[in-house]
Design an enzyme around this catalytic site. Structure first.
Site, PDB file in Angstrom:
ATOM      1  N   ASN A 199       0.881  -1.175   0.000  1.00 45.20           N
ATOM      2  CA  ASN A 199       0.000   0.000   0.000  1.00 45.20           C
ATOM      3  C   ASN A 199       0.911   1.215   0.000  1.00 45.20           C
ATOM      4  O   ASN A 199       1.440   1.591   1.037  1.00 45.20           O
ATOM      5  CB  ASN A 199      -0.906  -0.032   1.241  1.00 45.20           C
ATOM      6  CG  ASN A 199      -1.732   1.240   1.380  1.00 45.20           C
ATOM      7  OD1 ASN A 199      -1.802   2.051   0.451  1.00 45.20           O
ATOM      8  ND2 ASN A 199      -2.358   1.416   2.534  1.00 45.20           N
ATOM      9  N   GLU A 259      -5.934  -4.603  10.401  1.00 44.41           N
ATOM     10  CA  GLU A 259      -4.912  -3.572  10.611  1.00 44.41           C
ATOM     11  C   GLU A 259      -5.220  -2.792  11.889  1.00 44.41           C
ATOM     12  O   GLU A 259      -6.019  -1.838  11.861  1.00 44.41           O
ATOM     13  CB  GLU A 259      -4.890  -2.595   9.428  1.00 44.41           C
ATOM     14  CG  GLU A 259      -4.528  -3.236   8.110  1.00 44.41           C
ATOM     15  CD  GLU A 259      -3.876  -2.234   7.160  1.00 44.41           C
ATOM     16  OE1 GLU A 259      -2.760  -2.505   6.711  1.00 44.41           O
ATOM     17  OE2 GLU A 259      -4.474  -1.176   6.897  1.00 44.41           O
TER      18      GLU A 259
HETATM   19  P1  PGA Z   1       2.436   0.400   7.591  1.00 42.75           P
HETATM   20  O1  PGA Z   1       1.000   0.634   6.893  1.00 42.75           O
HETATM   21  O2  PGA Z   1       2.966  -0.910   7.072  1.00 42.75           O
HETATM   22  O3  PGA Z   1       3.254   1.572   7.152  1.00 42.75           O
HETATM   23  O4  PGA Z   1       2.192   0.367   9.067  1.00 42.75           O
HETATM   24  C1  PGA Z   1       0.121  -0.433   6.661  1.00 42.75           C
HETATM   25  C2  PGA Z   1      -1.157   0.087   6.071  1.00 42.75           C
HETATM   26  O5  PGA Z   1      -1.609   1.171   6.478  1.00 42.75           O
HETATM   27  O6  PGA Z   1      -1.757  -0.548   5.188  1.00 42.75           O
END
Ligand code: PGA
Length: 249
Positions: free
Chosen positions: A9, A165
């Site tokens: 992402n 998440e």
């Molecule tokens: P991060 O983000 O790996 O930078 O914590 C994950 C996400 O928000 O999909």
């Protein structure tokens, strides 16, 4: 065994030049991956990515999709438009959209439905805030978020990808421990099983500071079927390490 999925992402990062370098490095290092691999990029770069990925195993994803088919919705991008660029996945209900754009459970469910109608797999994000975790509400929150999507999508539920998440873990460097993440994934799996006999097909990804160092341990958990990777997806070497870990898990 079901293949794992590693989805980057990129969030609101990138430039034509930076994307070119990053994707070429990922493609060069990826070979034939032992898992599914995707990058979810800002909408203006979909055409560039469509060319860069060409016929490779790297799948293309969007970071959002409109709940509407077409019409007077200034600024929105429809699932049919995404499909024209070869988009395979669309993130829906990311916590940043829930938080900064007021997206509700019902809107997220409608977005998932719009994606499915065009043959795009929605990556439905659920997760609790730190305050909710501390108040013992984690299970209740993620179940409520997923229930709305199950309710709106009926028999298509087995076509979803779900991403757990925890909001407090996103971009903070604080990862849920593999045991903590697995416990929530098991709750989500049980909820999916109650909704469809094909629940075991659904990939449930973990996201929130997953990185090259902690990916293998998270991916070894029985109900963690991949990762949604923010920060670490912007560095080819780190992203490739995670892809390799998923291929071995
Ligand atoms: P991060 O983000 O790996 O930078 O914590 C994950 C996400 O928000 O999909």
């Amino acid at each position: 065994m079901k293949k794992k999925l590693i989805a980057g992402n990129w969030k609101m990062n990138g430039s034509i030049e930076a994307n070119d370098g990053l994707v070429r490095a990922v493609l060069a290092g990826m070979g034939t991956p032992g898992c599914a691999v995707a990058v979810c990029v800002p909408a203006p770069y979909l055409a560039q990515l469509q060319m860069l990925r060409a016929a490779s195993a790297l799948e293309l994803g969007a970071q959002d999709v409109s709940a509407h088919d077409k019409g007077a919705y200034t600024g929105e991008v429809s699932a049919a438009m995404l499909r024209e660029f070869g988009v395979r996945y669309a993130i829906v209900g990311h916590s940043e959209r829930r938080q900064y754009h007021g997206e509700t459970d019902v809107l997220v469910a409608d977005k998932a439905k719009a994606a499915l109608a065009q043959g795009i797999t929605p990556i439905v994000c659920v997760g609790e805030t730190l305050a909710q975790r501390e108040a013992g509400q984690t299970e209740e929150v993620v179940k409520r978020q997923l229930a709305a999507v199950i309710h709106a999508n009926g028999h298509c539920v087995s076509e979803l990808v779900v991403a757990y998440e925890p909001v407090w873990a996103i971009g903070t460097g604080k990862t849920a421990s593999p045991q903590m993440a697995q416990a929530v994934h098991a709750v989500l799996r049980a909820q999916l099983r109650a909704a469809t006999p094909q629940a075991d097909r659904v990939q449930i990804l973990y996201g929130g500071s997953m990185n090259a160092a902690n990916a293998a341990e998270l991916l070894a958990q029985p109900d963690i079927d991949g990762g949604l990777i923010g920060g670490a997806s912007l560095k080819a070497a780190d992203f490739l390490t995670i892809v390799t870990a998923a291929g071995r898990a």
